[in-house]
Design an enzyme around this catalytic site. Structure first.
Site, PDB file in Angstrom:
ATOM      1  CD  GLU A  81      -6.345  14.123   5.186  1.00 27.69           C
ATOM      2  OE1 GLU A  81      -6.294  13.385   6.183  1.00 27.69           O
ATOM      3  OE2 GLU A  81      -6.558  13.686   4.045  1.00 27.69           O
ATOM      4  CD1 TRP A  92      -7.714  10.098   1.593  1.00 31.78           C
ATOM      5  CD2 TRP A  92      -7.480   7.937   2.118  1.00 31.78           C
ATOM      6  NE1 TRP A  92      -6.462   9.931   2.130  1.00 31.78           N
ATOM      7  CE2 TRP A  92      -6.295   8.618   2.467  1.00 31.78           C
ATOM      8  CE3 TRP A  92      -7.561   6.561   2.348  1.00 31.78           C
ATOM      9  CZ2 TRP A  92      -5.210   7.961   3.046  1.00 31.78           C
ATOM     10  CZ3 TRP A  92      -6.471   5.911   2.919  1.00 31.78           C
ATOM     11  CH2 TRP A  92      -5.317   6.617   3.263  1.00 31.78           C
ATOM     12  CG  ASP A 147      -0.793  15.863   6.630  1.00 27.98           C
ATOM     13  OD1 ASP A 147      -0.269  14.889   7.192  1.00 27.98           O
ATOM     14  OD2 ASP A 147      -1.947  15.851   6.164  1.00 27.98           O
ATOM     15  CG  ASP A 196      -0.696  11.484   1.853  1.00 26.68           C
ATOM     16  OD1 ASP A 196      -1.599  10.828   1.332  1.00 26.68           O
ATOM     17  OD2 ASP A 196      -0.852  12.153   2.895  1.00 26.68           O
ATOM     18  CD1 TRP A 232      -0.998   2.378   2.205  1.00 27.22           C
ATOM     19  CD2 TRP A 232      -2.811   1.749   1.057  1.00 27.22           C
ATOM     20  NE1 TRP A 232      -1.882   3.436   2.196  1.00 27.22           N
ATOM     21  CE2 TRP A 232      -3.010   3.073   1.507  1.00 27.22           C
ATOM     22  CE3 TRP A 232      -3.831   1.144   0.304  1.00 27.22           C
ATOM     23  CZ2 TRP A 232      -4.167   3.797   1.241  1.00 27.22           C
ATOM     24  CZ3 TRP A 232      -4.985   1.863   0.047  1.00 27.22           C
ATOM     25  CH2 TRP A 232      -5.143   3.179   0.515  1.00 27.22           C
ATOM     26  CD  GLN A 289       2.275   8.657   5.297  1.00 30.77           C
ATOM     27  OE1 GLN A 289       1.445   8.251   6.099  1.00 30.77           O
ATOM     28  NE2 GLN A 289       3.498   8.982   5.666  1.00 30.77           N
TER      29      GLN A 289
END
Ligand code: FRU
Length: 501
Positions: free
Chosen positions: A222, A309, A170, A41, A38, A57
């Site tokens: 974000e 998302w 962030d 960002d 997975w 990420q």
């Protein structure tokens, strides 16, 4: 019919479907994807000594979100990426909890303001990220590397910025030469607030101001970033504040931006009552700019996470990998009658090494024209004058039963990207969708550039004034392309397809 037959048929059907839709058929060729697992960002994008760094990420243990860590890839040309070992892994705390490494940025501390490096060392890299303790806290922490991001040490006095909140994340840091300070932009996601802090050493941060409660507030805020962007055709620059949040279409995610001024303390948006989106597709999120670009590179460069998302966890790319990244895009601002607008185009080096595979000029389109090229990996540019046509339709990734449909509606001045018949769409009820954006013709012309890469489409209209990025999952892989005019003749000024290696 014997009792077991229906299930046998079902099994056979599933096997046929599986054979047609091999997950590896969806692996992009020139968009970076992690070898496995997975991703979300992009993080810590920074240039140093001929290398572009992309941290991101990453779950080292599977292809679902979890154990978030910073993975690492490097590139010399922003096109070919080499995957390096995980840079900053999740770690255990003395109390039995874990700290995940959430999104953030990296800077080159060439003046050793942090005192993390040896005297005179100019290549120290510092990562500023959110330290996340599930259900408990989010604060900002730092780590440093003296070997170009290969190995890292966490600062022993982390966190460096803690408001005692569960949602505060962030951080994105830039150098602000006028004041000789670092400026951090960071968000309180649930409050739709971006905060600006300054620091002389990356360790002690002082609040400067806040900006927020405006623009798109349909989703939490974000991954903010504050960047100076040149205005095309002038010597001017303006500040652009980008924030990942909601989409024009309800409950999807996108990025919005504000154009304005930053005086070292406060960001002021030029206009308050408009909402501007970076990318009008469903799959472009959490993009941040590179830090420390060479002086000759006057335009900022961003890379975004290709996913939403809303359905990110379900995209049908199989058991090995999930999620990917956009190509590197250069940013500039364009003066328009409505004010300054962001323009994005793939970095110019993206053209290097491409091969022309097909080209046609000055062709009248009446009805349907099948382009004599098939493929799923290409960079296509087309310029068309709709003339008498009411709509002009471009089908790509086309087979007998499937196509991704790019359509221009002349009366509505609307460009749409329709993936409702693009292939696999039923894996999530919200995936099947049509993106729409207003694109006025220029001198009667529409210019489109389409980057197609197995399952990622990046559509740039009118030289990057509008962009749409979407996943599509064709099952037939015939890669047909056709052009249709409806309601009258259209003139195809030029169509060129390049393949990439
Ligand atoms: C955005 C985001 C960030 C966070 C990270 C966690 O996609 O939710 O706000 O830092 O992902 O993986």
């Amino acid at each position: 019919m014997k009792k077991g037959t229906p299930s046998l048929l079902l099994l056979l059907f599933s096997v046929v479907c599986w054979a047609q839709n091999k997950p590896q058929d969806y692996r992009p060729q020139y968009h970076y994807t992690a070898p496995k697992n997975w991703v979300n960002d992009p993080n810590g994008m920074v240039y140093l000594d001929g290398e572009y760094h992309l941290f991101y990420q990453y779950n080292p243990f599977g292809n679902v979100w979890g154990h978030m860590s910073w993975a690492h890839a490097v590139s010399k040309d922003l096109k070919n990426w080499e995957t390096l070992p995980v840079a900053l892994p999740e770690f255990d705390n003395p109390d039995g909890t874990q700290t995940m490494i959430f999104s953030g940025c990296a800077v080159i501390d060439s003046m050793n303001t942090s005192r993390f490096f040896e005297k005179g060392f100019k290549k120290g890299m510092v990562a500023i990220f959110t330290s996340h303790i599930e259900g408990k806290a989010q604060h900002q922490s730092i780590a440093y590397s003296a070997d170009k991001g290969r190995t890292w040490k966490r600062y022993d006095k982390n966190p460096v910025l803690d408001l005692g909140m569960k949602d505060f994340r962030d951080p994105n840091v830039i150098w602000y030469p006028q004041k000789q300070v670092w400026i951090m932009t960071v968000v309180k996601p649930l409050e739709y607030i971006a905060q600006f802090y300054e620091s002389k050493d990356l360790k002690k941060w002082t609040l400067l101001s806040e900006f927020g409660k405006q623009g798109d507030m349909t989703k939490i805020w974000e991954c903010p970033s504050l960047t100076k962007v040149p205005v095309a055709g002038s010597k001017e620059t303006k500040w652009v504040l980008m924030i990942s949040s909601g989409h024009r279409q309800k409950n999807y995610l996108a990025m919005q931006y504000f154009v304005g001024d930053f005086d070292g303390k406060t960001f002021t948006s030029q206009k308050q009552n408009e909402i501007l989106y970076v990318d009008e597709g469903k799959d472009f999120y959490a993009a941040i700019p590179f830090n420390n670009l060479p002086k000759s590179q006057t335009k900022p460069i961003i890379i975004g996470w290709v996913n939403d998302w809303e359905y990110a966890r379900e995209i049908p790319t199989g058991d090995t990998w999930r999620g990917g990244f956009s190509v590197a895009r250069e940013l500039s601002l364009k003066k328009t009658a409505d004010g300054l607008r962001l323009v994005q185009l793939p970095v110019s080096s993206f053209k290097n090494g491409q091969k022309e595979a097909f080209s046609v000029k000055n062709k009248t389109i009446e009805g349907n024209y099948t382009v004599p090229f098939k493929g799923e990996v290409f960079d296509l540019t087309v310029e068309i004058q709709p003339q008498q046509a009411k709509t002009v339709t471009f089908n790509v990734f086309q087979s007998k039963d499937e196509a991704t449909v790019i359509r221009y509606d002349v009366a509505a001045q609307e460009l749409s990207l329709d993936r409702t018949h693009s292939g696999q769409v039923n894996f999530h009820p919200r995936f099947s969708s049509v993106e729409r954006v207003k694109v006025p013709l220029k001198d009667g012309k529409l210019k489109i550039r389409l980057l197609a890469d197995k399952s990622i489409l990046e559509l740039y209209a009118q030289d990057g004034e509008s962009v749409m990025t979407d996943w599509v999952f064709p099952t037939q892989h015939e890669g047909g392309i056709s052009l249709t005019s409806e309601g009258g003749k259209a003139k195809l000024n030029s169509l060129t397809i390049h393949t990439l290696h």
